[in-house]
Scaffold this motif. Sequence first.
Motif, PDB file in Angstrom:
ATOM      1  N   THR A  75      13.688  29.063  18.006  1.00 36.04           N
ATOM      2  CA  THR A  75      13.533  30.300  18.848  1.00 36.04           C
ATOM      3  C   THR A  75      14.565  30.680  19.587  1.00 36.04           C
ATOM      4  OG1 THR A  75      12.798  28.937  20.578  1.00 36.04           O
ATOM      5  CG2 THR A  75      11.027  29.253  19.298  1.00 36.04           C
ATOM      6  N   GLN A  76      14.792  32.104  19.827  1.00 37.72           N
ATOM      7  CA  GLN A  76      15.712  32.450  20.640  1.00 37.72           C
ATOM      8  C   GLN A  76      15.835  31.785  22.092  1.00 37.72           C
ATOM      9  OE1 GLN A  76      14.919  36.795  21.242  1.00 37.72           O
ATOM     10  NE2 GLN A  76      14.451  37.013  19.161  1.00 37.72           N
ATOM     11  N   HIS A 119      15.710  36.644  13.996  1.00 34.80           N
ATOM     12  CA  HIS A 119      15.566  35.165  13.782  1.00 34.80           C
ATOM     13  C   HIS A 119      16.615  34.395  13.889  1.00 34.80           C
ATOM     14  CE1 HIS A 119      11.525  35.642  10.928  1.00 34.80           C
ATOM     15  NE2 HIS A 119      11.720  36.386  12.178  1.00 34.80           N
TER      16      HIS A 119
END
Length: 372
Positions: A118-119, A134
């Motif tokens: 995830t970021q 992504h």
Amino acid sequence: MSSDQTTTHVVIGGGVVGAATAHALATRGERVLLLEQHGRGHHLGSSHGATRIFRQGYADPEYVALTTRALERWDALETASGETLLDRTGAVDHGRPEVVDAIAAALSDAGIPHETLTQEAAAARWPGLAFEGHVLAHATAGRIRSADAIEVFLTLAERTGLAELRFDTRVTGIEDHGDTVTISSTEPDGTVLRTTTRSVVAAAGSWAPALVGDLLAARGASLPAIRVTQEQPAHFPSHLADDAWPSFVHYPLDGGDVYGLLTPGEGVKVGFHGTGPVVDPDARDFTAVPEELKRLQAYVARFVPGVDPTEPSPISCLYDNSPDDDFVMDRRGPITVATGFSGHGFKFAPLLGEMLADLATGGAPHPRFALA
């Protein structure tokens, strides 16, 4: 004053591709003369500087496979030289989902370990970067010690006793005699050297089309249009420890490509990929376009929080861009050409040297990189 000689192979260009080719030929027992128009380790082409990215993150399966072969050869070169040439920092890609997901699929198909994040998880792991879209990481990537690598290729070639290296020696003409060519070059003291050979490798990047384009055309082979650009990445001072920085490539949601990596002692290098102005490689101003530098600073302020965006140190380098970003490596008669490395060739250097040595000794070209 002039001098005539013969040799088995002549390699024109002492950047990373020419150096790797001379090394590959000499280690096979082939006698080779390398001619470089500038000084050893010069900063006037595409190969200078202390660092380059090594990464396997391509969406194209063929290039992924080539990175695996290149990685094996980097390992072998480290063993042969006793030097560290590749720092395994890992790499992270982020941005446009369709691009990052295609890279992940290609890595999966090749069996190369990678992970999606995830970021938020990525920002926690690499606080020097900000992420969008992504996010993908793979650990086999890292940072090539590029200046050291060129010197290793040259030094190991010399140690064979079969490679003669001449710097500050400019090629002024190539005469095609059918089975052989005669190369005229001018040495620093003004001596004109005329060398006859059955194999010349024009590994001169941005200069290769001018050197051999007409000769190849006379043999019925056309080089693609090579676009030479002056790119302007910059180093930015880092707020973080060196081990906080992976190599990174960003595919912004609003378009374009950005790359970056740490250069120890100099800062974090960040650059837009392939956006510089078209130039004559012999008539560059080496000056950053002010508007582009401001745009790069604005990008860094947003996506690279681990550096000071107000203190850039601009860099000038050349790209030799083929229309499809593929390499151009092929042979006609005694003439082998290598160009079109389009800002992503350095990571493949030891493999490219072997492929060009194959061509120079009678091997077939890689179909994808062959001339029309």
